[in-house]
Design a protein around this motif. Structure first.
Motif, PDB file in Angstrom:
ATOM      1  N   TYR A   1       0.993  -0.745  -0.154  1.00 50.78           N
ATOM      2  CA  TYR A   1      -0.491   0.012   0.094  1.00 50.78           C
ATOM      3  C   TYR A   1       0.644   1.498   0.148  1.00 50.78           C
ATOM      4  CZ  TYR A   1      -3.800   2.982   0.592  1.00 50.78           C
ATOM      5  OH  TYR A   1      -5.557   3.572   1.111  1.00 50.78           O
ATOM      6  N   SER A   2       1.871   1.337   0.727  1.00 54.26           N
ATOM      7  CA  SER A   2       2.904   2.553   0.676  1.00 54.26           C
ATOM      8  C   SER A   2       2.846   2.486  -0.349  1.00 54.26           C
ATOM      9  CB  SER A   2       3.968   2.089   1.378  1.00 54.26           C
ATOM     10  OG  SER A   2       3.311   2.333   3.032  1.00 54.26           O
ATOM     11  N   GLY A   3       4.092   1.833  -0.821  1.00 56.40           N
ATOM     12  CA  GLY A   3       4.617   1.220  -2.185  1.00 56.40           C
ATOM     13  C   GLY A   3       3.693   2.011  -3.433  1.00 56.40           C
ATOM     14  N   LEU A   4       3.006   1.399  -3.130  1.00 55.21           N
ATOM     15  CA  LEU A   4       1.879   1.458  -4.449  1.00 55.21           C
ATOM     16  C   LEU A   4       1.321   2.865  -4.814  1.00 55.21           C
ATOM     17  CD1 LEU A   4      -0.305  -1.503  -4.894  1.00 55.21           C
ATOM     18  CD2 LEU A   4       1.002  -0.490  -6.325  1.00 55.21           C
ATOM     19  N   TRP A   5       0.966   4.012  -2.892  1.00 49.43           N
ATOM     20  CA  TRP A   5       0.586   5.149  -2.908  1.00 49.43           C
ATOM     21  C   TRP A   5       1.996   6.113  -3.861  1.00 49.43           C
ATOM     22  CZ3 TRP A   5      -2.951   8.616  -2.160  1.00 49.43           C
ATOM     23  CH2 TRP A   5      -2.249   9.866  -1.707  1.00 49.43           C
ATOM     24  N   ALA A   6       3.709   5.516  -2.918  1.00 48.26           N
ATOM     25  CA  ALA A   6       4.419   6.395  -4.370  1.00 48.26           C
ATOM     26  C   ALA A   6       4.243   6.251  -6.069  1.00 48.26           C
ATOM     27  CB  ALA A   6       5.381   6.171  -4.056  1.00 48.26           C
ATOM     28  N   TYR A   7       3.979   5.117  -6.627  1.00 51.60           N
ATOM     29  CA  TYR A   7       3.990   5.168  -7.923  1.00 51.60           C
ATOM     30  C   TYR A   7       2.788   6.172  -8.207  1.00 51.60           C
ATOM     31  CZ  TYR A   7       6.941   1.146  -8.030  1.00 51.60           C
ATOM     32  OH  TYR A   7       9.172   1.098  -8.190  1.00 51.60           O
ATOM     33  N   ASP A   8       1.339   6.432  -7.444  1.00 53.02           N
ATOM     34  CA  ASP A   8       0.136   6.863  -7.982  1.00 53.02           C
ATOM     35  C   ASP A   8       0.284   7.754  -9.211  1.00 53.02           C
ATOM     36  OD1 ASP A   8      -2.662   6.666  -7.824  1.00 53.02           O
ATOM     37  OD2 ASP A   8      -1.641   8.576  -6.955  1.00 53.02           O
ATOM     38  N   GLY A   9      -0.468   8.231  -9.795  1.00 49.13           N
ATOM     39  CA  GLY A   9      -0.126   8.952 -11.047  1.00 49.13           C
ATOM     40  C   GLY A   9       0.428   8.459 -11.740  1.00 49.13           C
ATOM     41  N   TRP A  10       0.836   6.697 -12.689  1.00 50.83           N
ATOM     42  CA  TRP A  10       0.622   6.282 -13.909  1.00 50.83           C
ATOM     43  C   TRP A  10      -0.399   6.322 -14.137  1.00 50.83           C
ATOM     44  CZ3 TRP A  10      -3.348   2.632 -13.663  1.00 50.83           C
ATOM     45  CH2 TRP A  10      -4.028   2.025 -12.622  1.00 50.83           C
ATOM     46  N   ASN A  11      -1.547   6.843 -14.083  1.00 46.58           N
ATOM     47  CA  ASN A  11      -2.692   6.971 -14.707  1.00 46.58           C
ATOM     48  C   ASN A  11      -3.302   8.276 -15.325  1.00 46.58           C
ATOM     49  OD1 ASN A  11      -3.439   7.905 -12.213  1.00 46.58           O
ATOM     50  ND2 ASN A  11      -5.756   7.160 -12.073  1.00 46.58           N
ATOM     51  N   ASN A  12      -2.422   9.215 -15.290  1.00 50.79           N
ATOM     52  CA  ASN A  12      -2.592  11.149 -15.598  1.00 50.79           C
ATOM     53  C   ASN A  12      -2.677  11.014 -16.611  1.00 50.79           C
ATOM     54  OD1 ASN A  12      -2.754  11.723 -13.114  1.00 50.79           O
ATOM     55  ND2 ASN A  12      -1.349  12.547 -12.439  1.00 50.79           N
ATOM     56  N   LEU A  13      -2.171  10.224 -17.881  1.00 55.28           N
ATOM     57  CA  LEU A  13      -2.019  10.490 -19.529  1.00 55.28           C
ATOM     58  C   LEU A  13      -3.217  10.030 -19.777  1.00 55.28           C
ATOM     59  CD1 LEU A  13      -0.319  11.691 -21.546  1.00 55.28           C
ATOM     60  CD2 LEU A  13       0.382   9.436 -21.734  1.00 55.28           C
ATOM     61  N   ASN A  14      -4.443   9.466 -18.858  1.00 54.77           N
ATOM     62  CA  ASN A  14      -5.371   9.476 -19.693  1.00 54.77           C
ATOM     63  C   ASN A  14      -6.210  10.232 -19.149  1.00 54.77           C
ATOM     64  OD1 ASN A  14      -3.902   6.777 -18.605  1.00 54.77           O
ATOM     65  ND2 ASN A  14      -6.364   5.678 -20.378  1.00 54.77           N
ATOM     66  N   TYR A  15      -6.491  11.432 -18.742  1.00 51.29           N
ATOM     67  CA  TYR A  15      -7.122  12.271 -17.907  1.00 51.29           C
ATOM     68  C   TYR A  15      -7.244  12.982 -19.632  1.00 51.29           C
ATOM     69  CZ  TYR A  15      -7.741  10.970 -13.390  1.00 51.29           C
ATOM     70  OH  TYR A  15      -8.401  10.362 -12.216  1.00 51.29           O
ATOM     71  N   VAL A  16      -6.107  13.053 -20.183  1.00 49.25           N
ATOM     72  CA  VAL A  16      -6.445  14.614 -21.143  1.00 49.25           C
ATOM     73  C   VAL A  16      -5.544  13.648 -22.441  1.00 49.25           C
ATOM     74  CG1 VAL A  16      -4.871  15.931 -19.458  1.00 49.25           C
ATOM     75  CG2 VAL A  16      -3.520  14.006 -21.046  1.00 49.25           C
ATOM     76  N   THR A  17      -6.607  13.073 -23.275  1.00 46.83           N
ATOM     77  CA  THR A  17      -6.738  12.056 -24.128  1.00 46.83           C
ATOM     78  C   THR A  17      -7.571  12.670 -25.538  1.00 46.83           C
ATOM     79  OG1 THR A  17      -7.036   9.966 -22.502  1.00 46.83           O
ATOM     80  CG2 THR A  17      -7.468   9.424 -24.885  1.00 46.83           C
ATOM     81  N   GLU A  18      -7.561  13.513 -24.936  1.00 42.08           N
ATOM     82  CA  GLU A  18      -8.757  14.477 -26.231  1.00 42.08           C
ATOM     83  C   GLU A  18      -6.931  15.514 -26.666  1.00 42.08           C
ATOM     84  OE1 GLU A  18     -11.869  16.077 -25.227  1.00 42.08           O
ATOM     85  OE2 GLU A  18     -12.888  14.649 -24.026  1.00 42.08           O
ATOM     86  N   GLU A  19      -6.543  15.538 -25.369  1.00 38.79           N
ATOM     87  CA  GLU A  19      -5.323  16.281 -26.060  1.00 38.79           C
ATOM     88  C   GLU A  19      -4.071  15.839 -26.712  1.00 38.79           C
ATOM     89  OE1 GLU A  19      -5.674  20.339 -23.078  1.00 38.79           O
ATOM     90  OE2 GLU A  19      -6.501  18.608 -22.259  1.00 38.79           O
ATOM     91  N   LEU A  20      -4.078  14.549 -26.158  1.00 35.89           N
ATOM     92  CA  LEU A  20      -2.998  13.541 -26.789  1.00 35.89           C
ATOM     93  C   LEU A  20      -2.995  13.714 -28.253  1.00 35.89           C
ATOM     94  CD1 LEU A  20      -0.773  12.089 -25.714  1.00 35.89           C
ATOM     95  CD2 LEU A  20      -2.039   9.724 -25.517  1.00 35.89           C
ATOM     96  N   ILE A  21      -1.689  13.351 -28.975  1.00 39.55           N
ATOM     97  CA  ILE A  21      -1.509  13.460 -30.127  1.00 39.55           C
ATOM     98  C   ILE A  21      -1.483  12.279 -30.843  1.00 39.55           C
ATOM     99  CG2 ILE A  21       0.306  14.138 -32.651  1.00 39.55           C
ATOM    100  CD1 ILE A  21       1.209  15.988 -31.140  1.00 39.55           C
ATOM    101  N   ASN A  22      -2.500  11.200 -31.809  1.00 41.44           N
ATOM    102  CA  ASN A  22      -2.432  10.124 -31.835  1.00 41.44           C
ATOM    103  C   ASN A  22      -2.617   9.112 -30.583  1.00 41.44           C
ATOM    104  OD1 ASN A  22      -2.189   7.512 -33.355  1.00 41.44           O
ATOM    105  ND2 ASN A  22       0.596   8.143 -33.979  1.00 41.44           N
ATOM    106  N   PRO A  23      -3.157   9.447 -30.411  1.00 44.49           N
ATOM    107  CA  PRO A  23      -3.604   8.416 -28.886  1.00 44.49           C
ATOM    108  C   PRO A  23      -3.636   6.960 -28.924  1.00 44.49           C
ATOM    109  CG  PRO A  23      -5.566   9.445 -29.150  1.00 44.49           C
ATOM    110  CD  PRO A  23      -4.156   9.927 -30.058  1.00 44.49           C
ATOM    111  N   PHE A  24      -3.583   6.895 -30.065  1.00 47.38           N
ATOM    112  CA  PHE A  24      -3.255   4.902 -29.779  1.00 47.38           C
ATOM    113  C   PHE A  24      -2.534   4.556 -30.228  1.00 47.38           C
ATOM    114  CE2 PHE A  24      -7.625   6.919 -33.148  1.00 47.38           C
ATOM    115  CZ  PHE A  24      -9.068   6.732 -31.619  1.00 47.38           C
ATOM    116  N   ARG A  25      -1.124   5.753 -30.889  1.00 53.40           N
ATOM    117  CA  ARG A  25      -0.135   4.603 -30.298  1.00 53.40           C
ATOM    118  C   ARG A  25       0.654   5.270 -29.702  1.00 53.40           C
ATOM    119  NH1 ARG A  25       4.483   8.170 -31.354  1.00 53.40           N
ATOM    120  NH2 ARG A  25       6.562   6.919 -32.181  1.00 53.40           N
TER     121      ARG A  25
END
Length: 526
Positions: free
Chosen positions: A255-279
């Motif tokens: 739980y402590s380790g995964l808290w330090a890794y939190d943020g791995w999902n942040n790019l999905n918050y801006v998918t509409e602004e990501l160039i060529n998201p499929f790649r």
């Protein structure tokens, strides 16, 4: 066949947007025009002759990778990586847990890569849960994240930034709390201004500060290698001695380790602004998360070559203590590195938090003005300013850490719901009906789902406290708002005039911020 030239709506053209899920319903303003003219202009919108200002795809692969790395590597690895060591009991087991936490984060992020290429809306968990389970669960996620977790996280990051930014000027004494809070508020305002001013400026800032924190990590790693070559094995030589193998200890260590890794999902918050998201979405995840995992493991090895267990567990800033042992007069580099790392993490947090409020408002789950976009800069400035406002409110009392502690278990609750959403969407939208440019084996979301459920239950069983009940009651209270005000759209015209709210909030925000309505749709420039 010639096509009619489209024009963009201006502040004077629009008054309010009420549409959701791609349906545009708005009232158009035109000083002296009659109803016939307004109806004609509304038909032009519905026929596509007038385009709505929207988000632009300006985040490339490098910026996307920097967003992942920059928000994952915050101040935690420099300040307090002791949680895993304390709960695992040994060097060897703690390093395994750091590596395993990175692997779990990677598996979760790969599931998000499939969801992000299937549902190309921004908003991450919100958009995926909305598609799979409907409005209530998605609203509860936005209820918790927009009003508590996201602004509290930005406030904590900026408070850490402030503490270490002033540290070189207060040798031998502590700065006063009012000064820390003042600098924290200034940092929040600065970061928000950067994100409102330009997407390119925000991503360039993220790139620069990610490079700066990686440079600091390289310094720590090289320093550790030099110490190892000199035979100073220190704590590292103890291996697995003293390991705690109980299920509860291992679970809380993860739980402590995964808290330090939190943020791995942040790019999905801006998918509409990501160039060529499929790649670029899967590629940024595959590049970014292993990089962070390697950094975390090597930095911990470096700490353990120099410091004892007691020093690591007692230090308020492990990197600063490490610097005093290894760097000598150059130890001032470490507090500066913590401040730079915090600024980069705050910038990434602000960038993604604004998009969550923006998408939730666009779906009708928050006030409409939060879904408006700057007509010149294409940034969701009302949502960004709203997030900053909530963050500043949380800075004033200063009791933010406890808020995060007792709401953090809800993060993995919604991660688990998102894993379940992927499985549901496999059957709701089979491959033959809806193309999936990227696909993971179903066993991966199933495993991450089980892990997330265990991580929700573990801290409550390990150390039950009344605050968890308060957090649960806050979640349930969201239902009381959703049913009357979102599902049935109940209004109180006699208590609060809707026209007054519309005038003083929507119109005034449009005029001051130069923002216009935005609806989800493909970017015409791509």
């Amino acid at each position: 066949m010639s096509q009619k030239k489209k024009k963009k709506l201006t502040v004077q053209d629009t008054e309010v947007i009420m549409g959701t899920n791609g349906t545009i319903v708005q009232k158009l303003l035109d000083g002296n025009s009659n109803n016939h003219e307004s109806d004609e202009r509304l038909r032009n919108i519905s026929e596509g002759n007038i385009s709505i200002v929207g988000l632009k795809r300006r985040v490339g692969l490098i910026s996307g990778t920097a967003l992942i790395v920059g928000t994952m590597i915050g101040s935690g690895i420099f300040v307090s990586p002791k949680g895993v060591l304390e709960r695992s009991g040994s060097v060897g087991l703690s390093l395994l847990i750091w590596t395993g936490s990175g692997l779990i984060s990677l598996l979760g992020a790969l599931c998000y890569a499939e969801l992000g290429t299937l549902i190309t809306k921004s908003g991450a968990e919100y958009s995926y849960i909305l598609e799979a389970f409907g409005g209530l669960l998605a609203f509860l996620f936005s209820w918790i994240s927009v009003f508590v977790l996201k602004p509290a996280m930005l406030a904590i990051i900026c408070m850490t930034l402030s503490e270490y930014a002033v540290q070189p000027f207060f040798v031998g004494c502590l700065p006063g709390a009012p000064l820390i809070k003042l600098i924290t508020v200034f940092s929040i305002v600065t970061i928000t201004f950067v994100n409102c001013y330009s997407v390119n400026l925000a991503t360039s800032t993220q790139n620069v500060f990610t490079a700066a924190k990686l440079l600091a990590i390289i310094i720590i790693v090289i320093g550790g290698i030099v110490q190892l070559c000199q035979g100073k094995t220190g704590l590292i030589s103890k291996g697995f001695k003293g390991s705690k193998y109980s299920l509860s200890d291992i679970a809380t260590s993860f739980y402590s380790g995964l808290w330090a890794y939190d943020g791995w999902n942040n790019l999905n918050y801006v998918t509409e602004e990501l160039i060529n998201p499929f790649r670029n979405l899967p590629l940024a995840i595959i590049c970014g998360i292993p990089m962070v995992t390697i950094c975390y493991v090597l930095v911990n090895i470096s700490y353990m070559t120099v410091m004892t267990t007691d020093e690591i567990l007692a230090s308020d800033a492990v990197a600063v203590t490490w610097g005093s042992h290894v760097l000598g007069m150059a130890a001032i580099i470490m507090p500066i590195s913590v401040a730079l790392s915090s600024f980069g993490a705050g910038n990434g947090s602000c960038f993604t938090s604004g998009r969550l409020a923006f998408v939730a408002a666009r779906e009708g789950h928050l006030i409409d003005v939060l879904s408006f976009v700057d007509m010149e800069r294409y940034t969701p400035s009302p949502a960004l300013i709203f997030n900053a406002f909530l963050s500043i409110l949380m800075v004033i009392p200063g009791n933010i850490e406890s808020l995060i502690d007792f709401f953090s278990f809800t993060a993995w609750l919604f991660y688990g719901a998102t894993m379940l959403a992927l499985i549901v969407l496999r059957y709701k939208h089979p491959y033959k009906d809806k193309s999936r440019p990227y696909k993971v084996h179903l066993s991966i979301p199933a495993v991450v789902f089980l892990i997330s459920i265990y991580l929700v239950i573990a801290p409550i069983i390990e150390k039950p406290q009344i605050e968890y009940l308060y957090a649960t009651l806050y979640i349930v209270s969201g239902i009381l708002f959703y049913i009357p005000f979102v599902k049935y759209r109940i209004r109180f015209p006699h208590l609060i005039s809707e026209s007054i709210i519309q005038y003083y909030i929507t119109n005034k925000c449009q005029l001051m911020l130069k923002v216009v309505p935005c609806e989800y749709g493909p970017d015409p420039d791509n």
